[in-house]
Design a protein around this motif. Sequence first.
Motif, PDB file in Angstrom:
ATOM      1  N   PHE A   1      -0.434   5.570  -5.070  1.00 53.31           N
ATOM      2  CA  PHE A   1      -0.164   4.628  -3.982  1.00 53.31           C
ATOM      3  C   PHE A   1       0.648   3.432  -4.491  1.00 53.31           C
ATOM      4  O   PHE A   1       0.348   2.863  -5.534  1.00 53.31           O
ATOM      5  CB  PHE A   1      -1.483   4.130  -3.405  1.00 53.31           C
ATOM      6  CG  PHE A   1      -1.310   3.292  -2.174  1.00 53.31           C
ATOM      7  CD1 PHE A   1      -1.195   3.889  -0.928  1.00 53.31           C
ATOM      8  CD2 PHE A   1      -1.259   1.914  -2.256  1.00 53.31           C
ATOM      9  CE1 PHE A   1      -1.030   3.125   0.228  1.00 53.31           C
ATOM     10  CE2 PHE A   1      -1.089   1.130  -1.115  1.00 53.31           C
ATOM     11  CZ  PHE A   1      -0.971   1.745   0.125  1.00 53.31           C
TER      12      PHE A   1
ATOM     13  N   VAL B   1      -8.461  -0.431   7.934  1.00 52.18           N
ATOM     14  CA  VAL B   1      -9.536  -1.363   7.592  1.00 52.18           C
ATOM     15  C   VAL B   1     -10.361  -1.621   8.854  1.00 52.18           C
ATOM     16  O   VAL B   1      -9.862  -2.222   9.811  1.00 52.18           O
ATOM     17  CB  VAL B   1      -8.975  -2.693   7.028  1.00 52.18           C
ATOM     18  CG1 VAL B   1     -10.103  -3.668   6.745  1.00 52.18           C
ATOM     19  CG2 VAL B   1      -8.152  -2.438   5.766  1.00 52.18           C
TER      20      VAL B   1
ATOM     21  N   LYS C   1     -12.824  -3.740  -0.387  1.00 52.10           N
ATOM     22  CA  LYS C   1     -13.524  -2.482  -0.153  1.00 52.10           C
ATOM     23  C   LYS C   1     -14.627  -2.455  -1.203  1.00 52.10           C
ATOM     24  O   LYS C   1     -14.366  -2.820  -2.364  1.00 52.10           O
ATOM     25  CB  LYS C   1     -12.544  -1.336  -0.357  1.00 52.10           C
ATOM     26  CG  LYS C   1     -13.038  -0.030   0.174  1.00 52.10           C
ATOM     27  CD  LYS C   1     -11.941   1.015   0.115  1.00 52.10           C
ATOM     28  CE  LYS C   1     -12.497   2.331   0.611  1.00 52.10           C
ATOM     29  NZ  LYS C   1     -11.515   3.406   0.486  1.00 52.10           N
TER      30      LYS C   1
HETATM   31  O1  LIG Z   1      -7.005   3.647   3.595  1.00 49.57           O
HETATM   32  C1  LIG Z   1      -7.802   3.702   2.679  1.00 49.57           C
HETATM   33  O2  LIG Z   1      -8.180   4.800   2.277  1.00 49.57           O
HETATM   34  C2  LIG Z   1      -8.401   2.541   2.043  1.00 49.57           C
HETATM   35  O3  LIG Z   1      -9.164   2.721   1.182  1.00 49.57           O
HETATM   36  C3  LIG Z   1      -8.138   1.129   2.403  1.00 49.57           C
HETATM   37  C4  LIG Z   1      -6.728   0.741   2.329  1.00 49.57           C
HETATM   38  C5  LIG Z   1      -6.145   0.271   3.485  1.00 49.57           C
HETATM   39  C6  LIG Z   1      -4.810  -0.083   3.458  1.00 49.57           C
HETATM   40  C7  LIG Z   1      -4.077   0.023   2.280  1.00 49.57           C
HETATM   41  C8  LIG Z   1      -4.684   0.480   1.113  1.00 49.57           C
HETATM   42  C9  LIG Z   1      -6.019   0.842   1.145  1.00 49.57           C
END
Ligand SMILES: O=C(O)C(=O)Cc1ccccc1
Length: 236
Positions: free
Chosen positions: A14, A32, A158
């Motif tokens: 990512f 989120v 998180k």
């Molecule tokens: O989307 C996900 O899986 C997450 O863990 C939270 C998130 C939300 C937005 C960007 C990166 C991570």
Amino acid sequence: MIDKVFNKSITKQFEFDEEVASVFDDMLNRSVPFYKEMQRLSINFACNFLNENDKVYDLGCSTASTLIELSKHCIHNLQLIGIDNSEAMLNRASKKAKAFGVDINLINADLHDVSYDDAKLILSNYTLQFIRPLQREKLVKKIYDSLQEKGIFIFSEKVISSNSTLNKQSIDEYYEFKKTQGYSEFEISQKREALENVLIPYTEEENKKMILDAGFSHCETIFKWVNFATFIAIKK
Ligand SMILES: O=C(O)C(=O)Cc1ccccc1
Ligand SMILES: Nc1ncnc2c1ncn2[C@@H]1O[C@H](C[S@+](CC[C@H]([NH3+])C(=O)[O-])CC(=O)[O-])[C@@H](O)[C@H]1O
């Protein structure tokens, strides 16, 4: 624009690149749980502590949504500083700030490389989780040192549970949430893989310990939905 980043096969980790930045507001709103409510609460708690001309930093400001909302809701004139190391995010932040007529000093830098002089409030929603442990503790110490007396640090993360059964259930609940937001199982699992070793969550207790170890006199959870939490920390 609608987030379809993980609708295709992804092999890289990512990253906050152009593709993510272009759909970021939608991604955050749909990834989120209660993002808007968490943002509203952060801003309301923040406003209660702010005075005319106070310096406010947003670490990992992304497209500057939070600083723009803060300036709309706060009765005082504030010095707003947004820091992020993604040029793609800051380009959007700059356009949005201009469109809303909000003056924000946007700085393209790594959070470790800038000083947060004389801050009254430091915000950092869902960003510390991307900083490697040890570096994260160091950064929180720097945040503490930079704040004025009675300064405030509001951050969201998180989180994980130290109980493996509850942790698994939390992950399942979160995936159900993502499905209700229109993400497919393929998109959910692709993003999960891309975030592996990039997003490193602590437990709620580890977050509070990190804050108190840095010197803060008080730390409280002001919002929590399963594995997403918002904290407020106060410097004496
Ligand atoms: O989307 C996900 O899986 C997450 O863990 C939270 C998130 C939300 C937005 C960007 C990166 C991570
Ligand atoms: N070391 C670093 N230095 C600078 N920036 C960084 C670093 N690591 C990550 N970032 C930046 O931190 C932001 C995290 S997103 C914050 C959302 C925002 N707070 C919001 O409420 O809208 C959260 C998420 O996507 O989950 C991205 O813009 C990164 O470029």
